[in-house]
Design a protein around this motif. Structure first.
Motif, short mmCIF file in Angstrom:
data_model
loop_
_atom_site.label_atom_id
_atom_site.label_comp_id
_atom_site.label_asym_id
_atom_site.label_seq_id
_atom_site.Cartn_x
_atom_site.Cartn_y
_atom_site.Cartn_z
N ALA A 173 0.81 -1.22 0.00
CA ALA A 173 0.00 0.00 0.00
C ALA A 173 0.84 1.27 0.00
N VAL A 174 2.10 1.18 0.42
CA VAL A 174 2.96 2.36 0.32
C VAL A 174 3.00 2.85 -1.12
N PHE A 175 3.11 1.91 -2.04
CA PHE A 175 3.08 2.26 -3.47
C PHE A 175 1.67 2.49 -4.00
N MET A 176 0.72 1.70 -3.57
CA MET A 176 -0.61 1.73 -4.18
C MET A 176 -1.29 3.09 -4.04
N SER A 177 -0.98 3.82 -2.97
CA SER A 177 -1.64 5.12 -2.77
C SER A 177 -0.67 6.30 -2.67
N GLY A 178 0.52 6.07 -2.11
CA GLY A 178 1.44 7.19 -1.87
C GLY A 178 1.79 8.00 -3.10
N PRO A 179 2.29 7.40 -4.19
CA PRO A 179 2.69 8.18 -5.36
C PRO A 179 1.54 8.93 -6.03
N LEU A 180 0.34 8.35 -6.03
CA LEU A 180 -0.80 9.05 -6.62
C LEU A 180 -1.12 10.32 -5.83
#
Length: 604
Positions: free
Chosen positions: A397-404
């Motif tokens: 989830a660090v990737f799934m939401s953070g960059p967006l």
């Protein structure tokens, strides 16, 4: 090259090899002379080989013990590898010895001792490299069924999983000759695959009955492990444990009769290593980045890779192809969903295009498509939630939401998105970050899944790429990133890969986490978040590992299948390792290749 080596032993490596003829030429004139080796200690006990202890006994600093997998009883399968053998472009000819019985292992061990002894009277080590797998099936008297190529789903067999590990490792190690060492009661005997010239076999004393190693020997000259290429192979039967004369005899005959050529497997890997990042990325686009339905992170990252390749090469066809895939969303014909974390991350395609679109209606439409996913972080009254939905307590989830969220903050200028991004990252770090600096996949257990660390690495790198330096929490984010990278670099293995379970070298070398971690390190060095002299060696070692695992047709080696949170380390060990085309692996490959195209021109 020493003057004593005849011209016939030129180190020129032809691009094509007739492998049946190769095997015949390699063994031409191999007779059963009795070669007496000097200086070998007597072996009276047939004890199992401890590879680490053997390496220490030999005392050659270039030898190392390396796990290549595990048995169905969870015992490590260990190879003894010369460091030069890890360089697939090296000029020395490479022999791999394999055994699967205690007595055969003793003969193999004696052969290694003789070959690498410091005061060896021979000069073979100037021209050859010898590595070994002392026992395919440690802990067993011998594998009951020698089935090669191994069938089933890798690495999930409850009977011959060790054969799966060994088979694929041979494909990526790519020796020039495999010698299966088997004990027997008669004088030394040689077995050659049926593909070799009948005349060759007739000139030697060849065992007629099948031996345990014959299945492996036959398979290697007929099939390509990992889809790389075939490998010449023979089986030798030695009399009693510790009988190592076979290696001296073999090397003498090779030196007299054979003009060295790499195996088809090594030629294939050498050709893969000759490609630039842009060339590999271009090859990948024939298979990946060609669909965008439904919206999810996998096709999105592949499309982002194509956009980046278009900018790197000036070939607008890639960007135009992505524009066509996005068009149905822009017109409203297809609605992007936000039903899970993967679909939320899929909205990055809209922010990536918005970054490259001039302010105006087109850009606003892209932001309007991205906003519903990012706005999941806020209540109906605009307050920040504790964490983004769909996190499932997984480090992914660090990737799934953070960059967006970070991208929306950059594009809109609304600080609430950065506020939500750092809150979300802190929450996930608190749930999944371990005291040793790497991430457990979820609180269910402490297992540090490979891609479960790749996602935080990639996610933080993408967040930092757009994070305002003037924000006070930027330093906090950099610290998180540095701590994670510092922990991960310690788990990179000698081949350049990271593993399916980061801190368990018996687990397989996993492709996607290697791509994601390498991307993060390269981006970190390029942007100044990581110290170049500390990380450049790790990037330099990882890149050939990635290159060699990508075939020209887009086939990939050992991509972990889709994985939710698992209840035990064993469940992660048992996740399918894909060989072939895989959308997830292709997306990560495109991301790291386009990043390496930027990194390499500036690399030391």
């Amino acid at each position: 090259m020493p003057a004593s080596i005849p011209d016939a032993f030129s180190l020129s490596f032809p691009p094509q090899t007739d492998h049946a003829m190769h095997t015949s030429q390699l063994l031409l004139g191999l007779t059963l002379t009795t070669a007496i080796l000097s200086g070998l200690p007597n072996v009276t006990a047939a004890a199992p080989i401890d590879a680490n202890a053997l390496v220490q006994q030999i005392g050659n600093s270039q030898l190392m013990a390396m796990s290549i997998g595990r048995t169905s009883e969870n015992q490590s399968i260990t190879a003894i590898v010369h460091r030069e053998a890890l360089n697939l472009t090296g000029k020395k000819w490479r022999i791999l010895l394999i055994a699967d019985s205690t007595s055969g292992s003793q003969s193999l061990a004696q052969a290694l001792r003789w070959f690498y002894q410091a005061d060896a009277p021979h000069r073979f080590s100037d021209q050859w490299i010898v590595s070994a797998v002392p026992q395919i099936s440690p802990g067993k008297a011998s594998a009951e069924t020698h089935a090669f190529p191994p069938a089933g789903t890798y690495y999930q067999s409850d009977r011959v999983v060790e054969h799966q590990y060994v088979w694929r490792w041979i494909g990526m190690h790519a020796p020039d000759l495999v010698v299966y060492v088997q004990p027997g009661n008669a004088d030394r005997e040689w077995y050659y695959p049926r593909q070799a010239d009948a005349e060759l076999v007739g000139q030697t004393k060849s065992q007629q009955g099948p031996g345990p190693g014959d299945a492996l020997v036959d398979a290697l000259v007929q099939h390509a492990p990992c889809g790389t290429g075939t490998v010449p192979a023979i089986r030798v039967t030695t009399q009693g444990p510790g009988n190592a004369e076979f290696l001296s005899e073999l090397l003498k005959r090779l030196q007299q009769n054979f003009g060295r050529k790499p195996s088809a497997a090594r030629q294939a890997l050498q050709s893969r290593l000759d490609r630039t990042p842009r060339e590999i990325a271009t090859q990948l686009t024939a298979s990946y980045g060609r669909k965008l339905q439904p919206i999810s992170y996998i096709p999105t990252l592949a499309c982002v890779g194509r956009i980046r390749l278009s900018e790197l090469t000036g070939d607008t066809a890639h960007r135009q192809a992505v524009n066509r895939l996005v068009a149905p969303y822009l017109t409203g014909k297809i609605q992007p969903g936000t039903q899970n974390g993967s679909s939320v991350a899929g909205h990055l395609i809209f922010t990536e295009l918005a970054k490259r679109t001039s302010p105006g209606k087109a850009r606003e439409r892209l932001l309007a498509l991205a906003r519903p996913a990012a706005d999941l972080g806020f209540t109906s009254t605009g307050e920040l939630r504790q964490v983004m939905p769909h996190h499932n307590e997984m480090s992914d989830a660090v990737f799934m939401s953070g960059p967006l969220l970070a991208a929306m903050g950059q594009l809109t200028g609304e600080t609430k998105y950065f506020d939500m991004a750092i809150r979300h990252i802190r929450y996930m770090r608190q749930r999944c970050h371990r005291a040793d600096g790497i991430y457990r996949h979820s609180p269910l257990n402490q297992t540090a899944w490979g891609r479960g660390n790749g996602f935080p690495a990639l996610g933080l790198a993408l967040c930092l790429s757009v994070w305002p330096e003037q924000r006070q929490d930027q330093a906090e984010l950099v610290t998180m990133f540095r701590e994670h990278m510092a922990a991960l670099k310690g788990y990179q293995d000698a081949t350049g890969c990271w593993h399916q379970i980061i801190d368990n070298s018996d687990s397989y070398r996993e492709f996607t986490c290697t791509c994601m971690i390498t991307f993060a390190m390269a981006r970190g060095v390029s942007r100044g978040w990581l110290q170049r002299d500390l990380y450049a060696p790790h990037i330099r070692r990882a890149w050939p590992a990635i290159q060699s695992r990508i075939a020209a047709n887009g086939s990939l080696v050992d991509v972990c299948t889709g994985t939710g949170k698992q209840r035990s380390a064993e469940a992660y060990h048992q996740r399918k390792a894909i060989l072939g085309h895989d959308d997830r692996g292709g997306a990560m490959a495109l991301m790291v290749c386009t990043e390496m195209a930027v990194y390499l021109p500036a690399a030391d």
